[in-house]
Design a protein around this motif. Structure first.
Motif, short mmCIF file in Angstrom:
data_model
loop_
_atom_site.label_atom_id
_atom_site.label_comp_id
_atom_site.label_asym_id
_atom_site.label_seq_id
_atom_site.Cartn_x
_atom_site.Cartn_y
_atom_site.Cartn_z
N TYR A 246 2.09 8.52 -9.37
CA TYR A 246 2.16 7.19 -8.74
C TYR A 246 2.02 7.33 -7.22
O TYR A 246 2.61 6.57 -6.47
N LYS A 247 1.26 8.31 -6.79
CA LYS A 247 1.17 8.65 -5.38
C LYS A 247 0.81 7.44 -4.50
O LYS A 247 1.40 7.22 -3.44
N GLU A 248 -0.17 6.65 -4.95
CA GLU A 248 -0.61 5.51 -4.13
C GLU A 248 0.48 4.47 -3.98
O GLU A 248 0.70 3.92 -2.89
N VAL A 249 1.20 4.18 -5.07
CA VAL A 249 2.27 3.19 -5.00
C VAL A 249 3.42 3.72 -4.15
O VAL A 249 4.03 2.99 -3.36
N LEU A 250 3.75 5.00 -4.30
CA LEU A 250 4.81 5.62 -3.52
C LEU A 250 4.48 5.57 -2.03
O LEU A 250 5.35 5.24 -1.20
N THR A 251 3.24 5.88 -1.69
CA THR A 251 2.82 5.84 -0.28
C THR A 251 2.92 4.42 0.26
O THR A 251 3.35 4.21 1.41
N ALA A 252 2.54 3.43 -0.55
CA ALA A 252 2.64 2.03 -0.13
C ALA A 252 4.09 1.62 0.09
O ALA A 252 4.43 0.93 1.07
N ALA A 253 4.97 2.05 -0.80
CA ALA A 253 6.39 1.72 -0.66
C ALA A 253 6.96 2.35 0.61
O ALA A 253 7.72 1.70 1.35
N ALA A 254 6.60 3.60 0.86
CA ALA A 254 7.07 4.28 2.06
C ALA A 254 6.57 3.58 3.32
O ALA A 254 7.32 3.42 4.30
N ARG A 255 5.34 3.16 3.30
CA ARG A 255 4.77 2.46 4.45
C ARG A 255 5.53 1.15 4.71
O ARG A 255 5.81 0.80 5.86
N GLU A 256 5.91 0.44 3.65
CA GLU A 256 6.60 -0.83 3.80
C GLU A 256 7.98 -0.67 4.42
O GLU A 256 8.44 -1.55 5.15
N VAL A 257 8.66 0.44 4.14
CA VAL A 257 10.02 0.61 4.67
C VAL A 257 10.05 1.50 5.90
O VAL A 257 11.13 1.74 6.47
N GLY A 258 8.90 2.01 6.33
CA GLY A 258 8.83 2.79 7.56
C GLY A 258 9.16 4.26 7.42
O GLY A 258 9.61 4.90 8.38
N VAL A 259 8.91 4.84 6.24
CA VAL A 259 9.11 6.27 6.02
C VAL A 259 7.74 6.96 6.01
O VAL A 259 6.83 6.52 5.31
#
Length: 304
Positions: A246-259
């Motif tokens: 789920y790399k793409e979704v994980l990267t998107a989630a991290a981007r949304e919270v600033g990680v």
């Protein structure tokens, strides 16, 4: 000759290294001393691993596994010492330290496991210095395969999923509500059962409701775990089947919270091989050196 093991909740990845070269890889069932006896672990090693090896004699063994906390390491070390002839060190430590060494080597960073279970830590380049307890899939393990499966079944059984997707799931897995309750509440290893359902989410990630479920699960992992470390000055590195697939979704989630994300891989083994191959005698830790350890509900997952 060195034997290295990375054991998660679902499988154990064994590697034999001879003079710096990988000569054999074997996969057996996952082993956790918190849920299994020494006899159970010994039986799995004897029946599934030893027949695949050319020898039981090694210079060193490095075993990293879920549940390998200080009070359980003598049990695991004893099992290994009874089966193998080892001239030197038998290192037993957590799968969290395996992930840290495999992802970061001797550099600091935030290390995350996202497989059947989830976990995280801050690694200073030598040892784990901080760990937010994962708490298991009932109280924690956010973003893990088990929790994704739990959320999926919750939405399905409470009619929060479209009729088409619900019908597709039930047809694909052939499960009734009674069977689901039986598998979750009455049979052993419900975490493995729940994680086995998570591929359905990956197959249907294009559905808005499915995407939001996975995205929010990853954001929960990041906000409840990763953001308790110094994430503003360190990248977060990820290991495990859930993180990888789920790399793409994980990267998107991290981007949304600033990680900021760093390396995302499925297994730490390649990094572990590099780590131990690069060690000179001067770098090698003393066999009795101690490291801080995560809490008692250490997990990995996946299947990691």
């Amino acid at each position: 000759m060195i034997l290295i093991a990375d054991s998660g909740s679902t499988k154990t990845h064994w590697s034999v290294v001879d003079r710096g070269q990988l000569v054999r890889q074997v996969f057996t069932k996952g082993m956790n001393p918190y849920f299994q006896t020494g006899e159970d672990m010994a039986a799995e090693i004897m029946n599934a691993l030893v027949p695949e090896l050319d020898t039981t004699g090694f210079d060193e063994i490095h075993f990293f596994g879920a549940g390998c906390l200080p009070e359980k390491t003598p049990l695991v070390r004893g099992v290994l010492a009874a089966i193998f002839q080892v001239d030197g060190e038998i290192e037993v430590d957590t799968d969290m330290l395996a992930a840290a060494k495999g992802l970061c080597g001797r550099n600091p960073g935030i290390v995350c496991i996202m497989g059947t279970g989830s976990n995280s830590c801050f690694y200073d380049g030598e040892k784990i210095t901080n760990n937010v307890s994962p708490l298991g899939f009932i109280l924690g393990d956010e973003g893990s395969g088990a929790v994704l499966g739990k959320l999926l079944l919750g939405d399905l059984l409470k009619n929060r999923m479209s009729a088409g997707l619900k019908e597709k799931f039930l047809g694909q897995y052939g499960l009734t509500q009674a069977e689901i309750i039986e598998r979750v509440y009455r049979r052993p290893f419900p975490n493995r059962f729940l994680a086995s359902l998570s591929p359905f989410l990956a197959e249907n990630i294009g559905e808005p409701g499915i995407y939001e479920l996975v995205l929010n699960a990853f954001k929960a992992f990041l906000t409840r775990n990763v953001m308790q470390y110094d994430y503003e000055n360190n990248k977060a590195h990820f290991i495990g089947s859930i993180a990888f697939h789920y790399k793409e979704v994980l990267t998107a989630a991290a981007r949304e919270v600033g990680v900021e994300t760093g390396t995302i891989v499925q297994s730490p083994m390649e990094g572990l091989l590099d780590y131990y191959n690069s060690l000179t005698p001067a770098h090698k830790p003393h066999p009795k050196a101690t490291q801080p350890h995560p809490g008692p509900l250490q997990r990995r997952g996946g299947k990691r």
